[in-house]
Design a protein around this motif. Structure first.
Motif, short mmCIF file in Angstrom:
data_model
loop_
_atom_site.label_atom_id
_atom_site.label_comp_id
_atom_site.label_asym_id
_atom_site.label_seq_id
_atom_site.Cartn_x
_atom_site.Cartn_y
_atom_site.Cartn_z
N LEU A 1 40.57 10.31 42.82
CA LEU A 1 39.69 11.58 43.03
C LEU A 1 38.43 11.47 43.76
O LEU A 1 37.46 10.40 43.63
CB LEU A 1 39.30 12.07 41.72
N GLU A 2 37.93 12.27 44.98
CA GLU A 2 37.23 11.52 46.20
C GLU A 2 36.11 12.82 46.25
O GLU A 2 36.85 14.35 46.93
CB GLU A 2 38.36 11.44 47.14
N ALA A 3 34.95 12.72 45.95
CA ALA A 3 34.55 14.44 47.02
C ALA A 3 33.72 13.84 47.54
O ALA A 3 32.69 15.15 47.95
CB ALA A 3 33.04 14.11 45.22
N GLY A 4 33.58 13.06 48.34
CA GLY A 4 33.30 12.64 50.19
C GLY A 4 32.21 12.21 49.59
O GLY A 4 31.14 11.92 48.97
N SER A 5 31.68 10.56 50.91
CA SER A 5 31.00 10.22 50.84
C SER A 5 29.66 10.84 50.88
O SER A 5 29.48 11.43 51.81
CB SER A 5 30.88 9.20 52.04
N GLY A 6 28.10 10.79 50.05
CA GLY A 6 27.17 11.37 49.70
C GLY A 6 26.91 12.64 49.39
O GLY A 6 26.62 12.94 49.85
N ALA A 7 28.29 13.00 48.39
CA ALA A 7 28.08 14.27 48.03
C ALA A 7 26.88 14.28 46.78
O ALA A 7 27.05 13.14 46.27
CB ALA A 7 29.16 14.39 46.96
N ASP A 8 26.70 16.05 46.88
CA ASP A 8 25.52 15.76 46.43
C ASP A 8 25.84 15.57 44.70
O ASP A 8 24.95 15.36 43.44
CB ASP A 8 25.08 17.01 46.27
N ILE B 1 34.67 2.62 39.71
CA ILE B 1 34.04 3.58 40.56
C ILE B 1 33.57 3.35 41.27
O ILE B 1 33.34 1.47 41.35
CB ILE B 1 32.77 3.10 39.37
N VAL B 2 33.86 3.91 42.47
CA VAL B 2 33.40 3.43 43.47
C VAL B 2 31.81 4.10 44.37
O VAL B 2 31.63 4.95 43.84
CB VAL B 2 34.39 4.45 44.58
N THR B 3 31.37 2.81 44.18
CA THR B 3 30.33 3.48 45.33
C THR B 3 29.66 2.52 46.63
O THR B 3 30.11 1.44 46.45
CB THR B 3 28.71 3.17 44.60
N GLY B 4 29.21 3.92 47.22
CA GLY B 4 29.15 2.60 48.68
C GLY B 4 27.59 3.28 49.39
O GLY B 4 26.84 2.79 49.50
N THR B 5 27.47 4.60 49.80
CA THR B 5 26.21 4.91 50.05
C THR B 5 24.85 4.27 49.13
O THR B 5 23.76 4.17 50.02
CB THR B 5 25.86 6.80 49.89
N ALA B 6 25.08 4.74 47.56
CA ALA B 6 24.64 3.98 47.41
C ALA B 6 23.73 2.44 46.93
O ALA B 6 22.15 2.02 47.31
CB ALA B 6 24.38 4.53 45.51
N LEU C 1 41.42 -3.03 52.47
CA LEU C 1 41.18 -1.98 53.30
C LEU C 1 41.19 -0.80 53.08
O LEU C 1 42.28 -0.65 51.57
CB LEU C 1 42.36 -1.93 54.34
N PHE C 2 39.81 0.17 53.10
CA PHE C 2 40.16 1.42 53.02
C PHE C 2 40.57 2.42 54.12
O PHE C 2 39.29 2.89 54.74
CB PHE C 2 39.59 1.74 52.13
N PRO C 3 41.84 2.45 55.02
CA PRO C 3 41.86 3.21 56.07
C PRO C 3 41.91 5.07 56.44
O PRO C 3 42.36 5.67 55.12
CB PRO C 3 43.10 2.56 56.33
N VAL D 1 37.59 6.72 40.80
CA VAL D 1 36.92 8.11 40.77
C VAL D 1 35.64 7.20 42.78
O VAL D 1 34.51 6.66 41.37
CB VAL D 1 36.22 9.00 40.38
N GLY D 2 35.02 8.24 43.16
CA GLY D 2 34.23 7.80 44.02
C GLY D 2 33.90 9.19 44.97
O GLY D 2 34.23 10.50 44.80
N GLY D 3 32.86 9.04 45.26
CA GLY D 3 31.86 10.03 45.81
C GLY D 3 30.41 10.61 44.82
O GLY D 3 30.51 11.28 43.95
N GLY D 4 29.54 10.03 45.64
CA GLY D 4 27.48 11.30 45.17
C GLY D 4 27.87 9.80 44.25
O GLY D 4 26.85 10.85 43.03
N ILE D 5 28.54 9.11 44.02
CA ILE D 5 27.80 8.38 42.99
C ILE D 5 26.87 7.49 42.52
O ILE D 5 26.60 6.87 43.76
CB ILE D 5 29.47 7.64 41.95
N ARG D 6 25.53 7.21 42.09
CA ARG D 6 24.61 7.19 42.64
C ARG D 6 23.78 6.41 41.40
O ARG D 6 22.86 5.34 41.48
CB ARG D 6 23.23 7.99 42.93
C1 1GP Z 1 33.41 7.99 49.63
O1 1GP Z 1 33.97 7.68 47.45
C2 1GP Z 1 33.64 6.40 48.17
O2 1GP Z 1 35.00 7.36 50.43
C3 1GP Z 1 31.44 6.53 48.21
O3 1GP Z 1 30.99 7.49 48.13
O4 1GP Z 1 29.74 6.74 49.67
O5 1GP Z 1 29.12 8.31 47.43
O6 1GP Z 1 29.00 6.14 47.32
P1 1GP Z 1 29.88 7.34 47.90
#
Ligand code: 1GP
Length: 251
Positions: A176-183, A226-231, A81-83, A205-210
């Motif tokens: 370290l989080e750049a925010g989901s969908g970061a440029d 490495i975390v990927t969500g949006t991609a 869980l990532f609450p 590390v996550g956020g904006g990795i595509r």
């Molecule tokens: C968001 O770091 C994660 O909390 C994933 O980011 O959706 O940009 O992959 P993305």
């Protein structure tokens, strides 16, 4: 008394020891539980190491519970869980990033939700993974919701000071989080400086990795996971996308 490392933490540690691990983030608010489960299954085929479930807004209640349930029917990988708050806990997952948003202005995200959540983590039998969560510009929705004083991208030494504080407080993971969908993802220079100071603490590390290439650069700089969500969510072929990521980051 020492705090025993649980099964999920050991799995993440051994994934990191193979070069780096990959975590697939699924936000229950973005699709049906059935669709989430299909993504988790395809990500498992692609070689991801664990499934993270959570989100800043709407990842709670029946939807969260059903999403975890359906995912667990389709994969044997751990569900972590990532609450976004105490509402992001549920009893059918395996573990929880027991995280403090260190650069929040609000005690709610540093310690209050954690106090409300701790008895539930115990009752649900979730493995707590003690983690510092640090949000870097641009920060996205989580930066806004978490009332974060965003770390400027050109100030790696600030991120490093937060990460070092996390180490001295006994946390065993730093995210370290750049925010989901970061440029753009967290800068490699920042990742490198943080890793140099925290040593064997797991660096997520996550956020904006595509792409696999971007992930590989972050791993070369020192990222362990490495975390990927949006991609993953946008991918037409989740298994192939995740396979590209895992191939690029493993030794
Ligand atoms: C968001 O770091 C994660 O909390 C994933 O980011 O959706 O940009 O992959 P993305």
């Amino acid at each position: 008394m020492t705090f025993e490392r649980g099964k999920v933490e050991l799995l993440l540690t051994s994934a990191a020891a193979r070069g780096a691990g990959h975590l697939t983030l699924i936000d229950p608010d973005s699709q049906s539980p059935e669709e989430a489960a299909r993504m988790a299954r395809a990500a498992t085929e692609g070689g991801t190491d664990a499934i993270m479930v959570g989100g800043s807004v709407g990842a709670a209640g029946v939807l969260l519970h059903e999403t975890v349930k359906k995912i667990k029917e389709q994969t044997d990988l751990p569900v972590i869980l990532f609450p976004g708050s105490v509402a992001g806990l549920c009893e059918n997952a395996d573990a929880v990033f027991f995280m403090s948003l260190l650069n929040s202005r609000s005690p709610a995200y540093i310690v209050e939700n954690q106090v409300l959540g701790a008895p539930l983590v115990l009752r649900y039998g979730l493995e707590p993974l003690p983690m510092a969560y640090i949000i870097i510009e641009p920060g996205g929705t989580v930066g806004y919701v978490g009332d974060a004083r965003l770390i400027p991208r050109r100030k790696p030494e600030l991120a490093a000071a937060y990460a070092l504080a996390a180490k001295y407080m006994g946390m065993r993971l730093v995210y370290l989080e750049a925010g989901s969908g970061a440029d753009s993802p967290v800068p490699t220079k920042m990742v490198a400086l943080v890793k140099k100071l925290i040593g064997n603490i797991l660096l997520i590390v996550g956020g904006g990795i595509r792409s696999g290439a971007t992930a590989a650069e972050l791993v070369a700089a020192g990222a362990d996971l490495i975390v990927t969500g949006t991609a993953v969510e946008k991918s037409q072929d989740v298994a192939s996308f995740v396979s590209e990521m895992t191939t690029c980051i493993r030794r």
